[in-house]
Design an enzyme around this catalytic site. Structure first.
Site, short mmCIF file in Angstrom:
data_model
loop_
_atom_site.label_atom_id
_atom_site.label_comp_id
_atom_site.label_asym_id
_atom_site.label_seq_id
_atom_site.Cartn_x
_atom_site.Cartn_y
_atom_site.Cartn_z
N ALA A 61 8.11 26.55 11.55
CA ALA A 61 9.00 27.49 10.85
C ALA A 61 8.91 28.86 11.53
CB ALA A 61 8.56 27.61 9.40
N GLY A 100 6.25 22.99 10.89
CA GLY A 100 7.57 22.43 10.60
C GLY A 100 8.11 21.62 11.76
N GLU A 103 6.66 18.32 11.33
CA GLU A 103 7.28 17.73 10.13
C GLU A 103 8.68 17.20 10.45
OE1 GLU A 103 6.37 21.31 7.77
OE2 GLU A 103 5.56 19.94 6.28
N GLU A 123 -0.52 25.12 9.33
CA GLU A 123 -0.11 26.01 8.22
C GLU A 123 -1.28 26.60 7.47
OE1 GLU A 123 1.30 23.16 9.01
OE2 GLU A 123 3.46 23.17 8.64
C1 LIG Z 1 9.72 31.67 -4.18
C2 LIG Z 1 9.05 30.91 -3.13
C3 LIG Z 1 9.31 29.46 -3.19
C4 LIG Z 1 8.59 28.89 -2.09
C5 LIG Z 1 8.93 27.51 -1.84
C6 LIG Z 1 8.55 27.30 -0.48
C7 LIG Z 1 9.27 26.17 0.11
C8 LIG Z 1 9.44 26.51 1.54
C9 LIG Z 1 9.59 25.28 2.29
C10 LIG Z 1 9.58 25.66 3.71
C11 LIG Z 1 8.60 24.86 4.34
C12 LIG Z 1 8.41 25.31 5.70
C13 LIG Z 1 7.04 24.98 6.04
C14 LIG Z 1 6.85 25.13 7.44
O1 LIG Z 1 7.64 24.70 8.21
C15 LIG Z 1 5.62 25.80 7.77
C16 LIG Z 1 5.47 26.16 9.20
O2 LIG Z 1 5.93 25.57 10.12
S1 LIG Z 1 4.57 27.52 9.42
C17 LIG Z 1 4.49 27.68 11.17
C18 LIG Z 1 3.54 26.72 11.75
N1 LIG Z 1 3.42 26.95 13.15
C19 LIG Z 1 2.43 27.64 13.66
O3 LIG Z 1 1.53 28.10 12.99
C20 LIG Z 1 2.46 27.84 15.15
C21 LIG Z 1 2.27 29.27 15.47
N2 LIG Z 1 2.34 29.50 16.89
C22 LIG Z 1 1.33 29.22 17.74
O4 LIG Z 1 0.32 28.67 17.39
C23 LIG Z 1 1.53 29.63 19.16
O5 LIG Z 1 2.44 30.67 19.19
C24 LIG Z 1 2.01 28.50 20.09
C25 LIG Z 1 0.89 27.47 20.26
C26 LIG Z 1 3.24 27.85 19.54
C27 LIG Z 1 2.34 29.11 21.47
O6 LIG Z 1 1.21 29.82 21.94
P1 LIG Z 1 1.33 30.79 23.21
O7 LIG Z 1 2.03 30.10 24.29
O8 LIG Z 1 -0.03 31.33 23.44
O9 LIG Z 1 2.32 31.95 22.76
P2 LIG Z 1 2.12 33.07 21.64
O10 LIG Z 1 1.24 32.60 20.55
O11 LIG Z 1 1.78 34.35 22.30
O12 LIG Z 1 3.59 33.14 21.01
C28 LIG Z 1 4.66 33.62 21.80
C29 LIG Z 1 5.58 34.40 20.89
O13 LIG Z 1 6.15 33.51 19.93
C30 LIG Z 1 5.90 33.98 18.63
N3 LIG Z 1 5.75 32.80 17.74
C31 LIG Z 1 5.01 31.74 17.96
N4 LIG Z 1 5.14 30.86 16.97
C32 LIG Z 1 6.00 31.40 16.10
C33 LIG Z 1 6.56 30.98 14.87
N5 LIG Z 1 6.26 29.78 14.35
N6 LIG Z 1 7.42 31.78 14.25
C34 LIG Z 1 7.75 32.99 14.78
N7 LIG Z 1 7.25 33.45 15.95
C35 LIG Z 1 6.39 32.66 16.59
C36 LIG Z 1 4.64 34.79 18.74
O14 LIG Z 1 4.53 35.69 17.69
C37 LIG Z 1 4.83 35.45 20.09
O15 LIG Z 1 5.70 36.52 19.94
P3 LIG Z 1 5.15 38.02 19.89
O16 LIG Z 1 6.37 38.85 19.90
O17 LIG Z 1 4.23 38.19 21.05
O18 LIG Z 1 4.41 38.14 18.58
#
Ligand SMILES: CCCCCCCCCCCCCC(=O)CC(=O)SCCNC(=O)CCNC(=O)[C@H](O)C(C)(C)COP(=O)(O)OP(=O)(O)OC[C@H]1O[C@@H](n2cnc3c(N)ncnc32)[C@H](O)[C@@H]1OP(=O)(O)O
Ligand SMILES: NC(=O)C1=CN([C@@H]2O[C@H](COP(=O)(O)OP(=O)(O)OC[C@H]3O[C@@H](n4cnc5c(N)ncnc54)[C@H](O)[C@@H]3O)[C@@H](O)[C@H]2O)C=CC1
Length: 713
Positions: A61, A100, A103, A123
């Site tokens: 996400a 996500g 997923e 997550e």
């Molecule tokens: C009233 C409320 C009701 C609530 C009900 C709720 C229901 C909601 C349902 C929705 C369900 C959705 C659930 C869901 O899908 C949850 C998720 O998916 S959460 C996200 C999970 N993913 C992660 O945690 C991955 C995070 N990223 C990483 O671990 C690393 O970035 C990755 C391994 C992918 C790459 O690593 P690397 O090459 O070292 O690059 P960087 O880490 O430096 O990242 C580069 C750049 O990209 C940005 N970024 C990375 N991932 C994300 C992301 N998922 N979203 C946004 N941005 C992301 C990162 O910040 C870097 O950018 P900068 O500008 O440098 O910050």
């Protein structure tokens, strides 16, 4: 967004497009819905492949969207739409399939992964659970124990492990999208009905109750008050219910987490870790304008606790190391310790130990031929100066000279060399091959390139490097001083080490302040204080007009150095023993101390311990920002979470101050300072006052209130 094309005549190819990690933003989710419609309504299309742009399937996400109201189609129905498609859908997983992203892949009917791909549900590190069906589909596919492991740890799984677990159907070394298209062609005529994971029963396990109980116990112990790991277990437990009921439970648990302060704190920490990489210096030098120098060969001087870990971290990062130590016995012990650390590390990572990357020396001569030196001798300025003089005479031009000092003046070390611009602090945390934090300390003459090189080398070693200014204790240890001081004062006033530690551990620290001091060794700080001119046997409680607690010094004078001597703030069954027990000797000692100084023990409550220790620490954090030693609150918070076991679900001390409310922090500091006017660390700092007057802006806005530090270059 997502792109669509038809390939090989009958395969609809959907490409997720949202660089850099193809996060599932509202536009991407809408794109999936639209492109799936296109593929399903195109009669020529018999099967579908979903892949990610630029060799990355999907990083999950879009975390940035979590702080504003959700727009666009929700991920759950998007994935349901994919799963219920009448044509087979294949996920082509390259790079990462996380959160996500995985997923979504679980909603597909088949998964083909590149051998270098990494999959996971991280997550839990964002204060959430896999809330788009991940907690329900994963256990149905790979069984409850394996799913619990992946979901509660948030760890990344390699493609090989994913294949073994049954998480993916095939692993390839070739072009994954081409392979997935071929695969899609081969299953085009098959009904996807039997491949819909939501229809699978949860695999039978002989004793599921015991599995959940065991995992829950472990998770609660490790969670230190974090809600998400516990909710992850509860969500997986619901996978034993019919799918629709399990999804409902997942939604309830997710809603609680999603709106919790903990999730906000952990998401802040995620971006803070990335923000610190964009360092700058008072001179205006910046991360994006300065090229680091590649380090191929390094020397580590002093093979005690730190030098050993640093050597291992360098070798594991592919750097050739000369490890140097003058004490013969230490050298022998270090060789053994380093080899076994390298062997254990290699075993864990399933590679051969790079023992040939390290050689040992008992003299400085090899310094002539290295790109960078890290000095890790005793914390003694005179000794360190001598080492830097020797290095300056020996090293080839351009060699970077770094010190692992915990807090000594980097400028003084630099002034012993002919190349002060090449000198920086590289402050690792013990154990140096494990801990993720590196403070890179720039002195007044450090060149941007020296900073960039140390920052990059840290990254290469898997660390999060934070650039900080030069002052006593830098950021982390400077803030530790008022925190420790308050803990000592509280003992003088009537608290016990056990009570103070219990309060801090309940807050979420891995260890209370006294257990931590016993572990690190009380003599370390004592030696530094003695070097600063602390006279032996002197128990005065006022020094230079300020309150001082001599308790730590008095314990050291008794030979109580902590865990290593079997006695410190606690007693241990033997020197080096691990189990801390309250020590009646210490109670007696504290009572005598109070009598000697005319102090009357009073009842101290939970709130006072927490506020005095934490608010004094935060107050120093504000001073550090005011002095320009840290560039922003994120830097301080990353240092505290990664280096000092500050609980991630509380964001870090500066984030926590904002959560508590700056006005409240200010009022409580004013209250305690009135009660203890001789403790300067309780006097609220000007920046805190300024922020409160300005309406307590959110932590992300604080930089606007910081004066640009004067260039020292
Ligand atoms: C009233 C409320 C009701 C609530 C009900 C709720 C229901 C909601 C349902 C929705 C369900 C959705 C659930 C869901 O899908 C949850 C998720 O998916 S959460 C996200 C999970 N993913 C992660 O945690 C991955 C995070 N990223 C990483 O671990 C690393 O970035 C990755 C391994 C992918 C790459 O690593 P690397 O090459 O070292 O690059 P960087 O880490 O430096 O990242 C580069 C750049 O990209 C940005 N970024 C990375 N991932 C994300 C992301 N998922 N979203 C946004 N941005 C992301 C990162 O910040 C870097 O950018 P900068 O500008 O440098 O910050
Ligand atoms: N122990 C810790 O948790 C941390 C320590 N540090 C800092 O790291 C440095 C080293 O600390 P530790 O490893 O704990 O100390 P240590 O006492 O375990 O090891 C120091 C080593 O340096 C060797 N040594 C002394 N003079 C030398 C010389 N001239 N040439 C080569 N070797 C020499 C000693 O024989 C000893 O083996 C200190 O500056 C300390 O403040 C920094 C972060 C954490």
């Amino acid at each position: 967004m997502a792109q669509y094309s038809r390939v090989s005549g009958t395969v609809g190819l959907i490409t997720l497009l949202n660089p850099p990690v193809n996060a599932l933003s509202a536009a991407v989710r809408q794109g999936i819905v639209d492109m799936m419609d296109k593929a399903l309504s195109d009669r020529k299309v018999k099967s579908v492949v979903i892949c990610g742009h630029n060799g990355k399937f999907c990083g999950g996400a879009d975390i940035r969207e979590f702080s504003s109201p959700l727009t666009g189609p929700l991920l759950i129905p998007v994935i349901q739409g994919v799963e219920s498609a009448a044509k087979p859908v294949v996920a082509a997983i390259e790079g990462v399939a996380l959160g996500g992203g995985l997923e979504l892949a679980l909603g597909c009917h088949y998964r083909i992964a590149h051998s270098k791909a990494r999959l996971g549900l991280p997550e839990v590190h964002l204060g959430l659970l896999p809330g788009a069906g991940g907690s329900q589909r994963l256990p149905r596919l790979i069984g409850v124990p394996a799913a619990l492991d992946i979901i509660t740890t948030g760890r990344h799984v390699t493609a090989a492990e994913a294949l073994k677990l049954g998480l993916v159907d095939r692993v390839t070394d070739r072009n994954t999208v081409d392979e997935a298209v071929k695969f899609a062609l081969s299953v085009a005529d098959q009904s996807p009905q039997s491949r819909r994971i939501s229809t699978f029963p949860c695999p039978h396990h002989p004793d599921l109750d015991a599995v959940f109980e065991g995992v829950m116990q472990r998770v609660r112990q490790r969670a230190r008050g974090a809600l998400a790991p516990v909710a992850c277990v509860q969500a997986v437990a619901a996978a034993t219910l019919p799918f629709a009921q399990g999804m409902e439970r997942e939604r309830e648990l997710m809603a609680t987490l999603f709106t919790s302060g903990q999730a906000r704190a952990q998401q802040y920490h995620f971006f803070a870790q990335r923000a610190v990489g964009r360092w700058s210096m008072p001179s205006g030098a910046r991360w994006d304008k300065t090229k680091p120098v590649a380090v191929h060969k390094a020397m580590v001087i002093g093979l005690g606790t730190m030098g050993r870990g640093i050597s291992v971290a360098l070798v594991q990062a592919g750097v050739s190391v000369v490890a140097m130590e003058t004490n013969e016995k230490q050298l022998m012990d270090a060789k053994q310790a380093i080899s076994s650390m390298l062997e254990r590390g290699a075993k864990r990572r399933g590679v051969a130990p790079a023992l040939d990357k390290i050689r040992y020396s008992s003299d400085m001569q090899p310094a002539a031929d290295v790109d960078l030196v890290i000095e890790a001798v005793f914390e003694d300025m005179a000794l360190k100066k001598k080492v830097f003089q020797q290095l300056s005479a020996l090293c080839k031009p351009g060699t970077f000279l770094c010190s692992n000092t915990s807090g000594l003046d980097v400028d003084q070390l630099a002034s012993e060399t002919r190349t002060p611009e090449l000198v920086v602090g590289m402050h690792f945390f013990a154990p140096a091959h494990v801990m993720k934090l590196l403070e890179v300390v720039y002195g007044s003459r450090s060149s941007p390139q020296a900073v960039a090189t140390a920052m990059e080398l840290g990254k290469q070693m898997g660390k999060v490097s934070v650039a900080v200014g030069n002052c006593r204790g830098f950021v982390g240890n400077r803030m530790l001083k008022p925190y420790l001081e308050q803990a000592f004062f509280l003992l003088e006033e009537g608290a016990t080490p056990e009570f103070v530690d219990q309060v801090l551990e309940e807050f979420g620290f891995a260890m209370g302040v006294f257990r931590m001091s016993d572990l690190s060794g009380l003599d370390v700080g004592w030696r530094v204080r003695k070097a600063d001119g602390l006279p032996d046997g002197h128990s005065a409680r006022i020094r230079q007009g300020c309150r001082y607690s001599p308790l730590g010094d008095l314990l050291c004078e008794q030979g109580r150095f902590g865990q290593k001597t079997g006695r410190g703030w606690y007693q241990y069954d033997k020197p080096g023993g691990q189990v801390a027990k309250p020590d009646p000797w210490l109670q007696d000692f504290l009572e005598k101390f109070r009598t000697q100084h005319g102090l009357v023990a009073r009842r101290i409550d939970h709130q006072e311990v927490l506020e005095r220790c934490l608010y004094a620490l935060m107050n120093e954090g504000f001073r550090i920002l005011e002095d320009g030693i840290a560039a922003g609150p994120e830097d301080i918070d990353v240092i505290y979470v990664l280096g000092y076991s500050w609980p991630p679900h509380r964001g870090g001390p500066m984030f926590y101050a904002a959560m508590v409310g700056l006005k409240k922090v200010l009022e409580r500091l004013e209250h305690y300072h009135q009660e203890h006017p001789d403790i300067p660390s309780l006097k609220p700092c000007n920046l805190l006052r300024k922020l409160v007057v300005s309406g307590s802006p959110p932590v992300q806005k604080w930089r606007e209130f910081l004066q640009k530090p004067q260039s020292q270059l």
